[in-house]
Design a protein around this motif. Structure first.
Motif, PDB file in Angstrom:
ATOM      1  N   GLY A  45       0.322  -1.398  -0.204  1.00  0.00           N
ATOM      2  CA  GLY A  45      -0.240  -0.309   0.173  1.00  0.00           C
ATOM      3  C   GLY A  45       0.769   1.161  -0.074  1.00  0.00           C
ATOM      4  O   GLY A  45       2.139   1.326  -0.491  1.00  0.00           O
ATOM      5  N   MET A  56      -3.543   8.413  10.419  1.00  0.00           N
ATOM      6  CA  MET A  56      -4.662   7.590   9.090  1.00  0.00           C
ATOM      7  C   MET A  56      -6.199   6.523  10.104  1.00  0.00           C
ATOM      8  O   MET A  56      -5.507   6.453  11.011  1.00  0.00           O
ATOM      9  CB  MET A  56      -4.158   5.991   8.798  1.00  0.00           C
ATOM     10  CG  MET A  56      -5.013   5.529   8.359  1.00  0.00           C
ATOM     11  SD  MET A  56      -4.364   3.996   7.382  1.00  0.00           S
ATOM     12  CE  MET A  56      -3.274   4.255   6.057  1.00  0.00           C
ATOM     13  N   GLU A  58      -9.219   5.588   8.914  1.00  0.00           N
ATOM     14  CA  GLU A  58      -9.684   4.831   8.462  1.00  0.00           C
ATOM     15  C   GLU A  58      -8.506   3.510   7.060  1.00  0.00           C
ATOM     16  O   GLU A  58      -8.207   4.635   5.893  1.00  0.00           O
ATOM     17  CB  GLU A  58     -10.941   5.150   8.242  1.00  0.00           C
ATOM     18  CG  GLU A  58     -12.190   3.855   7.003  1.00  0.00           C
ATOM     19  CD  GLU A  58     -13.188   4.213   6.822  1.00  0.00           C
ATOM     20  OE1 GLU A  58     -14.555   2.942   7.234  1.00  0.00           O
ATOM     21  OE2 GLU A  58     -13.174   5.124   6.857  1.00  0.00           O
ATOM     22  N   GLU A  59      -8.720   2.796   7.192  1.00  0.00           N
ATOM     23  CA  GLU A  59      -8.005   2.211   5.931  1.00  0.00           C
ATOM     24  C   GLU A  59      -9.134   0.752   5.376  1.00  0.00           C
ATOM     25  O   GLU A  59      -9.485   0.043   6.497  1.00  0.00           O
ATOM     26  CB  GLU A  59      -6.978   1.279   5.802  1.00  0.00           C
ATOM     27  CG  GLU A  59      -6.042   0.614   5.270  1.00  0.00           C
ATOM     28  CD  GLU A  59      -4.686   0.400   4.927  1.00  0.00           C
ATOM     29  OE1 GLU A  59      -4.702  -1.057   4.656  1.00  0.00           O
ATOM     30  OE2 GLU A  59      -3.877  -0.111   6.223  1.00  0.00           O
ATOM     31  N   LEU A  61      -9.518  -2.208   3.100  1.00  0.00           N
ATOM     32  CA  LEU A  61      -8.012  -3.149   2.261  1.00  0.00           C
ATOM     33  C   LEU A  61      -9.353  -4.305   1.526  1.00  0.00           C
ATOM     34  O   LEU A  61      -9.506  -5.134   1.996  1.00  0.00           O
ATOM     35  CB  LEU A  61      -7.283  -3.824   2.311  1.00  0.00           C
ATOM     36  CG  LEU A  61      -6.253  -4.527   2.280  1.00  0.00           C
ATOM     37  CD1 LEU A  61      -5.636  -4.379   0.903  1.00  0.00           C
ATOM     38  CD2 LEU A  61      -5.294  -5.056   2.843  1.00  0.00           C
ATOM     39  N   VAL A  70      -7.471  -0.234  -2.383  1.00  0.00           N
ATOM     40  CA  VAL A  70      -7.024  -0.060  -0.882  1.00  0.00           C
ATOM     41  C   VAL A  70      -7.913   1.565  -0.884  1.00  0.00           C
ATOM     42  O   VAL A  70      -8.109   2.889  -1.471  1.00  0.00           O
ATOM     43  CB  VAL A  70      -5.746   0.646  -0.582  1.00  0.00           C
ATOM     44  CG1 VAL A  70      -5.705   0.513   1.012  1.00  0.00           C
ATOM     45  CG2 VAL A  70      -4.907  -0.452  -0.952  1.00  0.00           C
ATOM     46  N   TYR A  72      -7.902   5.402   1.792  1.00  0.00           N
ATOM     47  CA  TYR A  72      -7.992   5.415   3.106  1.00  0.00           C
ATOM     48  C   TYR A  72      -7.788   6.325   3.367  1.00  0.00           C
ATOM     49  O   TYR A  72      -8.634   7.630   2.540  1.00  0.00           O
ATOM     50  CB  TYR A  72      -6.323   5.720   2.843  1.00  0.00           C
ATOM     51  CG  TYR A  72      -5.311   4.615   2.583  1.00  0.00           C
ATOM     52  CD1 TYR A  72      -4.680   3.710   3.957  1.00  0.00           C
ATOM     53  CD2 TYR A  72      -4.850   4.345   1.277  1.00  0.00           C
ATOM     54  CE1 TYR A  72      -4.177   2.982   2.808  1.00  0.00           C
ATOM     55  CE2 TYR A  72      -3.993   3.085   0.573  1.00  0.00           C
ATOM     56  CZ  TYR A  72      -3.765   2.643   1.511  1.00  0.00           C
ATOM     57  OH  TYR A  72      -2.674   1.553   0.969  1.00  0.00           O
ATOM     58  N   GLU A 216      -7.352   6.973  -2.320  1.00  0.00           N
ATOM     59  CA  GLU A 216      -7.879   5.711  -2.932  1.00  0.00           C
ATOM     60  C   GLU A 216      -7.193   4.884  -3.440  1.00  0.00           C
ATOM     61  O   GLU A 216      -6.378   5.690  -4.863  1.00  0.00           O
ATOM     62  CB  GLU A 216      -9.354   5.615  -3.604  1.00  0.00           C
ATOM     63  CG  GLU A 216      -9.624   3.493  -4.816  1.00  0.00           C
ATOM     64  CD  GLU A 216     -10.664   4.049  -5.902  1.00  0.00           C
ATOM     65  OE1 GLU A 216     -11.344   3.073  -6.058  1.00  0.00           O
ATOM     66  OE2 GLU A 216     -11.968   4.925  -5.484  1.00  0.00           O
ATOM     67  N   ILE A 295      -3.701   2.409  13.248  1.00  0.00           N
ATOM     68  CA  ILE A 295      -4.786   3.121  12.006  1.00  0.00           C
ATOM     69  C   ILE A 295      -6.298   2.608  12.752  1.00  0.00           C
ATOM     70  O   ILE A 295      -6.311   1.589  13.523  1.00  0.00           O
ATOM     71  CB  ILE A 295      -4.636   1.902  11.308  1.00  0.00           C
ATOM     72  CG1 ILE A 295      -3.296   1.742  10.488  1.00  0.00           C
ATOM     73  CG2 ILE A 295      -5.682   1.856  10.068  1.00  0.00           C
ATOM     74  CD1 ILE A 295      -3.441   0.917   8.841  1.00  0.00           C
ATOM     75  N   PHE A 298      -9.896  -0.172  10.655  1.00  0.00           N
ATOM     76  CA  PHE A 298      -9.255  -1.084   9.845  1.00  0.00           C
ATOM     77  C   PHE A 298     -10.282  -2.305   9.198  1.00  0.00           C
ATOM     78  O   PHE A 298     -10.908  -2.696  10.302  1.00  0.00           O
ATOM     79  CB  PHE A 298      -8.255  -1.642  10.922  1.00  0.00           C
ATOM     80  CG  PHE A 298      -7.225  -2.560   9.157  1.00  0.00           C
ATOM     81  CD1 PHE A 298      -6.047  -1.569   8.195  1.00  0.00           C
ATOM     82  CD2 PHE A 298      -7.431  -4.023   9.005  1.00  0.00           C
ATOM     83  CE1 PHE A 298      -6.000  -2.727   7.050  1.00  0.00           C
ATOM     84  CE2 PHE A 298      -6.705  -5.078   8.452  1.00  0.00           C
ATOM     85  CZ  PHE A 298      -6.097  -4.673   6.371  1.00  0.00           C
TER      86      PHE A 298
END
Length: 347
Positions: A45, A56, A58-59, A61, A70, A72, A216, A295, A298
């Protein structure tokens, strides 16, 4: 976790590490040539220059056999704008290793995973830095001066080399950039590239104070494949296969019911009469965690693509959310290991 039909949540050991050794062992163990096995590239990533101010939030995946997406959401916690270099490194490709067939999903020799990115929903341009290295030396200029592409990959490799002038070819051979790779049907010496290719997409991104920025990334999955699997009952019980099977167990967290599902799918015949195929995906989950703190939210979704396909990978709090998809949600998550996914199904 596995894709053998179980439902409900369970706790899975976290592990990782790219399994090139097991892939090569598989190529030797099954009754097939090395050309029947391709090695997945461990793509990952986003990376950042170090920043204590950008977190960060939010992520999300999502990994499928075709695409990795992905999403973010970053937040600048400072009172002033922060400008960072955002990078997306592709895996290095060692062109000198003639024994490895890389699973390259795209046709572009530069953007060979068909990488695309959006900022706050809008497609953006990025700079591409692709270099050729031999040992510790940057040899990009010499490759370009000869008229060769940096990522000299594919069926037309010999056409490119044959088209070189005798002087250019001799210079590259003398410099160790072209090395012998066998001979043609006439007995004439063939040469292949000896350098390593590094590719990175970068851009300068401004993070306004107190404002969320969405990023993205989307690219084609590097899907390693073998036209068989050493995990079949007809192979895994063979002499000398114990250590390889145990590596698979560890790196993909294979439970006993995965083998039960595989035996039902493939049978016990020593030959691959059921025509099962192994596919592998590697994701560099812990890429450059240079943002402030963990994060916060996630979410991982792994979709195996077909309901009758087996899947296994190592992660925590995994649950089945559809006939083909599995999900894990974690809060305040700091990746410490990379992700490896094993898929087995009929071809």
């Amino acid at each position: 976790m596995t894709g053998t039909g179980d439902t409900g949540e369970r706790r899975i050991r976290t592990t990782g590490i790219f399994l090139a050794a097991a892939s090569l062992a598989l190529a030797c163990a099954v009754p097939a040539s090395a050309n029947d096995s391709s090695v997945e590239m461990a793509v990952g990533g986003v990376t950042f220059t170090q920043s204590p101010d950008v977190s960060m939030e939010e992520e999300v995946l999502t990994i499928t056999p075709d695409t990795v997406t992905v999403l973010y959401r970053f937040l600048n916690q400072a009172t002033l704008p922060v400008t960072l270099t955002v990078g997306f490194p592709l895996p290095d490709i060692d062109l000198a290793d003639q024994d490895v067939l890389y699973a390259i999903p795209g046709n572009d020799p530069v953007n060979f995973v068909d990488f695309k990115t959006k900022i706050d929903g809008k497609p953006i341009k990025f700079d591409v830095v692709q270099r050729a290295r031999l040992g510790g030396k940057d040899v990009t200029a010499a490759i370009r001066a000869a008229g060769l592409p940096i990522a000299l990959i594919g069926a037309d490799t010999q056409q490119h080399i044959t088209a070189l002038t005798p002087e250019a070819r001799a210079s590259l051979i003398e410099g160790g950039l072209l090395i012998p790779v066998g001979s043609d049907e006439k007995g004439d010496q063939l040469y292949g590239p000896a350098w390593r290719v590094t590719t990175t997409f970068t851009r300068k991104q401004v993070f306004p104070p107190g404002q969320a920025v969405s990023v993205e990334h989307r690219y084609k999955t590097s899907l390693g494949a073998s036209l068989d699997t050493v995990l079949r009952k007809g192979l895994r019980n063979s002499d000398g296969m114990g250590a390889t099977v145990e590596r698979y167990r560890k790196d993909y967290c294979l439970p006993d019911d995965f083998f039960k599902g595989l035996d039902k799918l493939a049978g016990a015949d020593p030959a691959n009469t059921a025509k099962v195929q192994e596919r592998r995906i590697s994701y560099v989950l812990k890429t450059g965690a240079n943002w402030a703190g963990p994060i916060k939210n996630f979410r991982l979704v792994v979709d195996k693509g077909k309901p009758d396909r087996l899947v296994s990978f190592c992660f925590d709090n995994v649950k089945k959310i559809s006939p083909t998809a599995f999900e894990a949600r974690l809060e305040n998550f700091t990746p410490t290991q990379d992700l490896k996914i094993l898929l087995i199904g009929k071809y």
